[in-house]
Design an enzyme around this catalytic site. Structure first.
Site, PDB file in Angstrom:
ATOM      1  CG  HIS A   1      45.462  18.835  11.007  1.00 18.76           C
ATOM      2  ND1 HIS A   1      46.288  18.523   9.944  1.00 18.76           N
ATOM      3  CD2 HIS A   1      46.286  19.178  12.027  1.00 18.76           C
ATOM      4  CE1 HIS A   1      47.553  18.669  10.332  1.00 18.76           C
ATOM      5  NE2 HIS A   1      47.575  19.066  11.575  1.00 18.76           N
ATOM      6  CG  PHE A   2      46.766  12.442  12.603  1.00 20.10           C
ATOM      7  CD1 PHE A   2      46.049  11.613  13.446  1.00 20.10           C
ATOM      8  CD2 PHE A   2      48.146  12.416  12.660  1.00 20.10           C
ATOM      9  CE1 PHE A   2      46.701  10.759  14.337  1.00 20.10           C
ATOM     10  CE2 PHE A   2      48.811  11.580  13.549  1.00 20.10           C
ATOM     11  CZ  PHE A   2      48.083  10.743  14.381  1.00 20.10           C
ATOM     12  CG  ASP A   3      49.776  18.643  14.651  1.00 18.44           C
ATOM     13  OD1 ASP A   3      49.672  19.419  13.695  1.00 18.44           O
ATOM     14  OD2 ASP A   3      50.727  18.678  15.453  1.00 18.44           O
TER      15      ASP A   3
ATOM     16  CE  LYS B   1      49.681  12.809   4.588  1.00 14.42           C
ATOM     17  NZ  LYS B   1      48.265  12.777   5.032  1.00 14.42           N
TER      18      LYS B   1
ATOM     19  CG  HIS C   1      44.580  10.817   9.231  1.00 16.67           C
ATOM     20  ND1 HIS C   1      45.916  10.517   9.108  1.00 16.67           N
ATOM     21  CD2 HIS C   1      44.428  12.064   8.723  1.00 16.67           C
ATOM     22  CE1 HIS C   1      46.553  11.561   8.569  1.00 16.67           C
ATOM     23  NE2 HIS C   1      45.664  12.505   8.321  1.00 16.67           N
TER      24      HIS C   1
HETATM   25  P1  T3P Z   1      47.188  15.820   6.695  1.00 14.70           P
HETATM   26  O1  T3P Z   1      47.089  17.209   7.231  1.00 14.70           O
HETATM   27  O2  T3P Z   1      46.883  15.693   5.237  1.00 14.70           O
HETATM   28  O3  T3P Z   1      46.426  14.820   7.500  1.00 14.70           O
HETATM   29  O4  T3P Z   1      52.034  16.930   9.024  1.00 14.70           O
HETATM   30  C1  T3P Z   1      51.878  16.801   7.659  1.00 14.70           C
HETATM   31  C2  T3P Z   1      51.012  15.618   7.311  1.00 14.70           C
HETATM   32  O5  T3P Z   1      51.567  14.434   7.873  1.00 14.70           O
HETATM   33  C3  T3P Z   1      49.592  15.736   7.822  1.00 14.70           C
HETATM   34  O6  T3P Z   1      48.734  15.365   6.790  1.00 14.70           O
HETATM   35  C4  T3P Z   1      49.523  14.725   8.940  1.00 14.70           C
HETATM   36  C5  T3P Z   1      50.575  13.737   8.595  1.00 14.70           C
HETATM   37  N1  T3P Z   1      51.160  13.057   9.737  1.00 14.70           N
HETATM   38  C6  T3P Z   1      50.613  11.846  10.123  1.00 14.70           C
HETATM   39  O7  T3P Z   1      49.648  11.363   9.530  1.00 14.70           O
HETATM   40  N2  T3P Z   1      51.169  11.200  11.189  1.00 14.70           N
HETATM   41  C7  T3P Z   1      52.210  11.711  11.905  1.00 14.70           C
HETATM   42  O8  T3P Z   1      52.655  11.079  12.870  1.00 14.70           O
HETATM   43  C8  T3P Z   1      52.742  12.989  11.496  1.00 14.70           C
HETATM   44  C9  T3P Z   1      53.884  13.589  12.259  1.00 14.70           C
HETATM   45  C10 T3P Z   1      52.196  13.615  10.410  1.00 14.70           C
END
Ligand code: T3P
Length: 120
Positions: free
Chosen positions: A115-117, A40, A12
């Protein structure tokens, strides 16, 4: 295993935004290994400094957003990549959307993002 800050950065963080020509998302999703084992579906790259992103975990840059999440006090420039097309197997094709948005993240006990939500 618990999500890590290093993995968060890989998935991210991209600052300044990498100059990869057009098709930024296609290039970056592959470069960061997010095309394996399957494409992804959604992934956001934040074009902000590590210091400013880490600050979202503190009162100076973010606030509680419930469910263990925090939302930034200021918008970041981000690029969100969305998988397009039917096949989830590489080569992965993405649409790019660059915008200014508030980021919603989770932080670990060391005060680092893990974590990116979503972004609003
Ligand atoms: P991760 O947890 O690996 O970073 O929500 C499921 C995955 O999608 C999560 O991955 C985050 C990612 N995601 C984004 O990167 N941007 C967004 O806007 C959204 C809704 C999800």
């Amino acid at each position: 295993c618990a999500p890590s800050y290093e993995t968060f950065l890989t998935q991210h963080y991209d600052n300044p935004k990498s100059s990869v020509g057009k098709q930024y998302c296609d290039v970056m999703m592959k470069r960061r290994g997010l095309d394996k084992p399957a494409c992804k579906e959604v992934n956001t790259f934040i074009h902000g400094t590590k210091n400013n992103i880490i600050a979202v975990c503190t009162a100076s840059g973010g606030k509680d957003y419930g469910k263990g999440l925090r939302i930034s006090l200021r918008p970041f420039t981000v690029t969100t990549c969305k998988h397009k097309g039917g096949s989830t197997r590489p080569p992965c094709k993405y649409s790019d959307n660059k915008s200014s948005r508030y980021i919603v993240i989770a932080c670990n006990q060391d005060g680092k993002p893990v974590h990116f939500d979503e972004s609003l």
